[in-house]
Design a protein around this motif. Structure first.
Motif, mmCIF file in Angstrom:
data_model
loop_
_atom_site.group_PDB
_atom_site.id
_atom_site.type_symbol
_atom_site.label_atom_id
_atom_site.label_comp_id
_atom_site.label_asym_id
_atom_site.label_seq_id
_atom_site.Cartn_x
_atom_site.Cartn_y
_atom_site.Cartn_z
ATOM 1 N N GLY A 136 0.795 -1.214 0.000
ATOM 2 C CA GLY A 136 0.000 0.000 0.000
ATOM 3 C C GLY A 136 0.832 1.271 0.000
ATOM 4 O O GLY A 136 1.955 1.308 0.508
ATOM 5 N N SER A 137 0.241 2.338 -0.531
ATOM 6 C CA SER A 137 0.913 3.634 -0.589
ATOM 7 C C SER A 137 0.209 4.702 0.234
ATOM 8 O O SER A 137 0.654 5.853 0.259
ATOM 9 N N ASP A 138 -0.871 4.331 0.909
ATOM 10 C CA ASP A 138 -1.641 5.350 1.644
ATOM 11 C C ASP A 138 -2.223 4.817 2.948
ATOM 12 O O ASP A 138 -3.217 5.328 3.452
ATOM 13 N N GLU A 139 -1.578 3.807 3.534
ATOM 14 C CA GLU A 139 -2.094 3.216 4.767
ATOM 15 C C GLU A 139 -2.102 4.208 5.912
ATOM 16 O O GLU A 139 -3.031 4.220 6.733
ATOM 17 N N GLU A 140 -1.070 5.050 5.987
ATOM 18 C CA GLU A 140 -0.929 5.948 7.133
ATOM 19 C C GLU A 140 -2.001 7.043 7.170
ATOM 20 O O GLU A 140 -2.154 7.715 8.196
ATOM 21 N N VAL A 141 -2.707 7.238 6.080
ATOM 22 C CA VAL A 141 -3.776 8.243 6.052
ATOM 23 C C VAL A 141 -5.136 7.588 5.831
ATOM 24 O O VAL A 141 -6.092 8.242 5.396
ATOM 25 N N PHE A 142 -5.218 6.280 6.121
ATOM 26 C CA PHE A 142 -6.465 5.532 5.945
ATOM 27 C C PHE A 142 -7.022 5.754 4.535
ATOM 28 O O PHE A 142 -8.187 6.084 4.338
ATOM 29 N N GLY A 143 -6.126 5.543 3.552
ATOM 30 C CA GLY A 143 -6.496 5.763 2.163
ATOM 31 C C GLY A 143 -7.327 4.640 1.571
ATOM 32 O O GLY A 143 -7.792 3.730 2.258
ATOM 33 N N HIS A 144 -7.484 4.688 0.240
ATOM 34 C CA HIS A 144 -8.385 3.768 -0.461
ATOM 35 C C HIS A 144 -7.659 2.654 -1.198
ATOM 36 O O HIS A 144 -8.300 1.798 -1.805
ATOM 37 N N GLY A 145 -6.328 2.669 -1.187
ATOM 38 C CA GLY A 145 -5.578 1.709 -1.984
ATOM 39 C C GLY A 145 -5.921 0.262 -1.689
ATOM 40 O O GLY A 145 -6.207 -0.525 -2.604
ATOM 41 N N ALA A 146 -5.894 -0.126 -0.422
ATOM 42 C CA ALA A 146 -6.161 -1.523 -0.058
ATOM 43 C C ALA A 146 -7.596 -1.916 -0.384
ATOM 44 O O ALA A 146 -7.854 -3.045 -0.816
ATOM 45 N N ALA A 147 -8.527 -0.997 -0.180
ATOM 46 C CA ALA A 147 -9.928 -1.284 -0.522
ATOM 47 C C ALA A 147 -10.075 -1.537 -2.016
ATOM 48 O O ALA A 147 -10.844 -2.420 -2.437
ATOM 49 N N GLU A 148 -9.329 -0.797 -2.828
ATOM 50 C CA GLU A 148 -9.378 -0.999 -4.275
ATOM 51 C C GLU A 148 -8.768 -2.339 -4.659
ATOM 52 O O GLU A 148 -9.248 -3.006 -5.589
ATOM 53 N N VAL A 150 -8.877 -5.019 -2.785
ATOM 54 C CA VAL A 150 -9.885 -6.017 -2.427
ATOM 55 C C VAL A 150 -11.025 -6.018 -3.447
ATOM 56 O O VAL A 150 -11.510 -7.092 -3.842
ATOM 57 N N ASP A 151 -11.458 -4.850 -3.894
ATOM 58 C CA ASP A 151 -12.494 -4.789 -4.936
ATOM 59 C C ASP A 151 -12.029 -5.533 -6.186
ATOM 60 O O ASP A 151 -12.803 -6.270 -6.813
ATOM 61 N N HIS A 152 -10.776 -5.334 -6.547
ATOM 62 C CA HIS A 152 -10.197 -5.979 -7.728
ATOM 63 C C HIS A 152 -10.184 -7.501 -7.564
ATOM 64 O O HIS A 152 -10.624 -8.239 -8.463
ATOM 65 N N LEU A 153 -9.695 -7.969 -6.440
ATOM 66 C CA LEU A 153 -9.643 -9.408 -6.199
ATOM 67 C C LEU A 153 -11.036 -10.011 -6.108
ATOM 68 O O LEU A 153 -11.306 -11.101 -6.640
ATOM 69 N N ASP A 154 -11.927 -9.292 -5.468
ATOM 70 C CA ASP A 154 -13.307 -9.765 -5.318
ATOM 71 C C ASP A 154 -13.970 -9.919 -6.675
ATOM 72 O O ASP A 154 -14.715 -10.882 -6.925
ATOM 73 N N SER A 155 -13.730 -8.969 -7.566
ATOM 74 C CA SER A 155 -14.333 -9.028 -8.897
ATOM 75 C C SER A 155 -13.845 -10.229 -9.695
ATOM 76 O O SER A 155 -14.534 -10.695 -10.613
#
Length: 435
Positions: A136-148, A150-155
């Motif tokens: 991840g590149s935005d964990e420290e600011v509770f960003g959206h990278g990891a959620a994206e 998971v969306d990708h893997l889920d799809s």
């Protein structure tokens, strides 16, 4: 070049991630440096890069079923140089340590993953099942990278067998009175919620103040938060932790831990008093982190605000939090202006082959290390993965003293060189253990 030297180069990339500080050129430099340091990983694995810089590598295995996901993040929190003994972005290698921001959180663990993959590729190893690396590149600011991710893997219908992210560590003091070396593996993390408090006032000139103004009422609300902590209780993950530790403490204490289910409240109260780490595991915590009032020194505030960073204990919810705050602030004329964040994620399993495989991999870190489940008090990107996996574990395979744990998000962060090598061995064992 060894793991320490490669980590030092990655630390030198100032990938600071904060609301008011982020230099995208440094993130680009990190990705370019990472590709240069780990050429086999980049040549053999399929890379998907998300907007903002989060990286997802796929290492194809003999099967796509039940893949392994290894996680880390490469953004770091700010590091004011004047507070450090060394330049926080020098990556200095001295006295058996690599020094610098991110050494523990989380470039060190990232290097452990990359070292394992690079070495296995050099040996011609093919994993039994797909292996994903999510950086991840935005964990420290509770960003959206990891959620994206998971969306990708889920799809694609990907359902990970095991997800491993930052979190716990190898420690010699998992609980006061425990002298054994333990691998503290978080099976859940607390929910993170930011609450905005607002008190309104009439304003005016500071030379003629009125009683009970906005700042005074907000101050009273803050004092009430500090004086009325949440009631401690033992959630199921904490009970599992105590049962695992029962055999590692002196006899007078062991029966207390082993039978904590029968004495939930007294044991919870005891843990709450033992220290800030154990106290945070057994109750919802609230910390006032930001304050604002008048825009000028001689003007009364028409609006006074505070941000309260809340870490919800397992079993607590945002709705319960709102109700508690409203009761706490009764009669103060202070309102809850906003509430942003999430409830605690689901608790991961400890009764399946994924948990057993993680325990087997821990043996690569040293003999006689007991694996102990626990509740992580901080937030991680792995919370998003609970949507697609019931085996999400938070564990950095690094030995950390209490002083080192205290240096995370603080000055003088450093990681021992030898623990980096053992951390890579842990990930090798986890990957090869899928067979």
């Amino acid at each position: 070049m060894n793991a320490a030297a490669r980590l030092a180069e990655l630390i030198a990339c100032r990938t600071v991630s904060a609301p008011d500080e982020r230099d995208e050129a440094e993130f680009v430099a990190f990705r370019e440096t990472f590709a240069r340091l780990y050429p086999s990983l980049h040549a053999a694995l399929e890379l998907t890069q998300f907007e903002g810089g989060t990286l997802l590598f796929r290492w194809p295995g003999r099967s796509t079923e039940r893949p392994l996901v290894l996680m880390a993040h490469y953004d770091v929190v700010p590091a004011p140089a004047e507070q450090w003994e060394r330049d926080p972005f020098s990556g200095a290698i001295e006295d058996g340590f690599v020094h610098g921001r991110g050494a523990l959180d989380d470039k060190g663990p990232l290097v452990c993953i990359a070292e394992a993959v690079e070495s296995l590729l050099a040996e011609g190893f093919e994993p039994a099942r797909d292996v994903y690396l999510s950086f991840g590149s935005d964990e420290e600011v509770f960003g959206h990278g990891a959620a994206e991710v998971v969306d990708h893997l889920d799809s694609m219908g990907v359902r990970p067998w095991l997800v491993s992210d930052e979190g716990g560590a190898i420690v010699d003091d998992g609980l006061p009175g425990v002298s054994a070396t333990t691998a503290m593996v978080a099976i859940v993390e607390k929910g993170t919620v930011d609450v905005g408090l607002l008190a309104r006032g009439g304003g005016g000139h500071a030379s003629t103040p009125s009683k009970n103004g906005a700042t005074a009422r907000l101050a009273r609300a803050i004092v009430r938060i500090d004086r009325h902590p949440a009631t401690p209780h033992l959630s199921e993950p904490v009970l599992q932790m105590l049962e695992a530790l029962a055999g590692l403490v002196p006899k007078p204490v062991a029966p207390v831990l082993a039978h904590a289910r029968r004495a939930n409240r007294p044991v919870a109260e005891l843990l709450a008093r033992l220290g800030k780490e154990t106290g945070a595991m057994v109750r919802t915590t609230m910390a006032v982190t930001q304050l604002s009032g008048s825009p000028a020194r001689n003007v009364l505030a028409t609006e006074a605000r505070a941000n309260v960073n809340v870490r919800l204990a397992v079993g607590d919810t945002r709705e319960q939090l709102r109700a508690r705050l409203e009761r706490l602030f009764r009669g103060l004329d202070v309102e809850v202006e906003r509430m942003d964040g999430e409830d605690p994620p689901p608790v991961s399993r400890t009764d399946n082959d994924a948990w057993r495989a993680l325990g087997e991999a821990v043996k690569a870190l040293g003999p006689d290390i007991a694996v102990v489940p626990y509740v992580q008090t901080g937030g991680t990107d792995s919370r998003h993965f609970t949507r697609i996996s019931d085996s999400v574990y938070r564990f950095a395979p690094l030995h950390m003293t209490r002083a080192q744990r205290d240096s995370i998000h603080a000055p003088n962060e450093k990681v021992a060189i030898d623990t980096l090598e053992r951390g890579a061995a842990f990930h090798r064992a986890l990957i090869t253990g899928m067979d």
